[in-house]
Scaffold this motif. Structure first.
Motif, mmCIF file in Angstrom:
data_model
loop_
_atom_site.group_PDB
_atom_site.id
_atom_site.type_symbol
_atom_site.label_atom_id
_atom_site.label_comp_id
_atom_site.label_asym_id
_atom_site.label_seq_id
_atom_site.Cartn_x
_atom_site.Cartn_y
_atom_site.Cartn_z
ATOM 1 N N GLN A 123 16.753 -23.548 -30.371
ATOM 2 C CA GLN A 123 16.099 -23.558 -29.038
ATOM 3 C C GLN A 123 14.991 -25.125 -28.830
ATOM 4 O O GLN A 123 14.819 -25.565 -29.477
ATOM 5 N N THR A 124 15.650 -24.980 -27.662
ATOM 6 C CA THR A 124 14.193 -26.700 -27.130
ATOM 7 C C THR A 124 13.343 -27.056 -25.441
ATOM 8 O O THR A 124 12.890 -27.401 -25.278
ATOM 9 N N ASN A 125 14.644 -24.897 -25.137
ATOM 10 C CA ASN A 125 12.821 -25.303 -23.495
ATOM 11 C C ASN A 125 13.043 -23.633 -23.676
ATOM 12 O O ASN A 125 13.703 -22.833 -23.974
ATOM 13 N N TRP A 142 12.801 -20.008 -24.760
ATOM 14 C CA TRP A 142 12.701 -19.787 -26.209
ATOM 15 C C TRP A 142 12.238 -20.452 -27.246
ATOM 16 O O TRP A 142 11.743 -20.728 -28.286
ATOM 17 N N ALA A 143 11.972 -22.006 -26.253
ATOM 18 C CA ALA A 143 11.195 -23.251 -27.262
ATOM 19 C C ALA A 143 9.551 -22.618 -27.448
ATOM 20 O O ALA A 143 8.774 -22.771 -26.814
ATOM 21 N N THR A 158 8.569 -23.389 -33.405
ATOM 22 C CA THR A 158 9.828 -22.765 -33.817
ATOM 23 C C THR A 158 10.726 -22.820 -34.994
ATOM 24 O O THR A 158 11.279 -22.323 -35.724
ATOM 25 N N HIS A 208 14.809 -18.977 -35.910
ATOM 26 C CA HIS A 208 15.183 -20.572 -35.839
ATOM 27 C C HIS A 208 16.176 -20.478 -35.537
ATOM 28 O O HIS A 208 17.066 -20.749 -36.706
#
Length: 317
Positions: free
Chosen positions: A26-28, A31-32, A36, A69
């Motif tokens: 997850q980076t954006n 979801w971010a 996280t 995560h």
């Protein structure tokens, strides 16, 4: 392959003893979250074979991104990770997967893996059980289980022939027709479930520089072993799923392996009308099974079962 990842997922990189390993997480949005990496780690490990990559699990792991995560690496030699020019061995994957877990996970990890890589996860969980919380495995096989080879379809004399090995890889993995045929004929139970996106994802992975070396090591059988010699030593709670129409490794083989260790392998589910990659062919079914266990019914069942076992042990003392 980054262009084939679900919304909200991007890639990060760690460095292993065999080079850089790319993984998706997850980076954006959506979801971010700030915390996280404090969520319980959920690691997805892809199968081997021409064009394999973390894309294999991309239809499943977004369903768990709110509570876990997510870690979905391209293993060394595959996808966007490093492709060292070498004859790959089992120890290469046992060591780099362990390095990845140690580098990315702050607590014991729950692993979701398929086929030969699922068998590697079993071996790693035996020697380093402190790294693992639970295993959810799709068709785990060493491809030489009970001494019966399952994966090699070409003679070694052909695979190892100078220049011919390169021709085999180009013909079998680096063109769209071959990739589509492999997915439809060997990996899926129903050919119409193979999408153009799947074909493009596998083709893009197969066309990475030096991608042939890991694929040919797999095709030669350099990574095969007899899982039946190890599985009895497993102590980590495990659930196995198996596509009823899986080729190469039949469901009867899976049941035979599971029966070797009923104390660790808590359940064995046959997935109807699915091949060796049910998580790509029928992701909604695999999501449903995983949700049953991840913090749900399965976790309560395991807890009740363990309490019952402890109670029986107390009565016997």
């Amino acid at each position: 392959m980054l262009q084939f990842q679900p919304p909200g997922f991007g890639h990060k990189v760690i460095h292993t003893s065999l080079g850089a390993m790319v993984y998706y997480t997850q980076t954006n949005a959506p979801w971010a979250f700030a915390d996280t990496e404090d969520l319980p780690p959920l690691l997805f490990l892809h199968n081997f074979g021409g064009g394999a990559s973390a894309y294999e699990w991309s239809k499943v792991y977004p369903a768990f991104a709110s509570n876990y995560h997510i870690l979905a690496p391209d293993l060394i030699g595959w996808g966007e990770s490093a492709h060292p020019v070498r004859d790959y061995k089992i120890r290469d994957y046992l060591s780099t997967i362990a390095e990845f877990i140690i580098e990315t996970c702050r607590q014991p990890v729950t692993v979701v893996a398929s086929s030969l890589t699922a068998a590697f996860a079993i071996r790693l969980a035996i020697v380093q059980p402190n790294l693992f919380k639970a295993l959810y495995l799709v068709s785990p096989s060493g491809f030489d289980d009970f001494g019966q080879g399952a994966g090699r379809r070409l003679p070694l004399s052909v695979i190892n022939a100078p220049l011919l090995d390169n021709f085999i890889y180009i013909l079998g993995a680096e063109n769209e027709i071959a990739v589509r045929n492999f997915l439809q004929s060997f990996l899926f139970a129903k050919s119409q479930r193979v999408s153009q996106e799947m074909v493009e994802a596998y083709l893009t992975s197969a066309q990475q520089p030096n991608a042939k070396f890991a694929a040919l090591s797999f095709l030669r059988g350099d990574l095969y072993f007899d899982l039946s010699l190890y599985i009895k030593q497993l102590t980590i709670p495990t659930v196995i799923f198996w596509g009823e129409k899986a080729q190469f490794t039949s469901i009867k083989l899976g049941q035979r392996l599971a029966n070797l260790n009923p104390s660790a392998i808590r359940d064995f589910y046959a997935i109807a009308d699915a091949g060796i990659l049910p998580h790509l062919e029928m992701p909604e079914v695999v999501i449903g099974f995983l949700q049953r266990y991840l913090g749900g019914v399965g976790s309560r069942e395991w807890g009740m079962r363990e309490q019952g076992e402890q109670g029986r042990q107390g009565e016997n003392n």
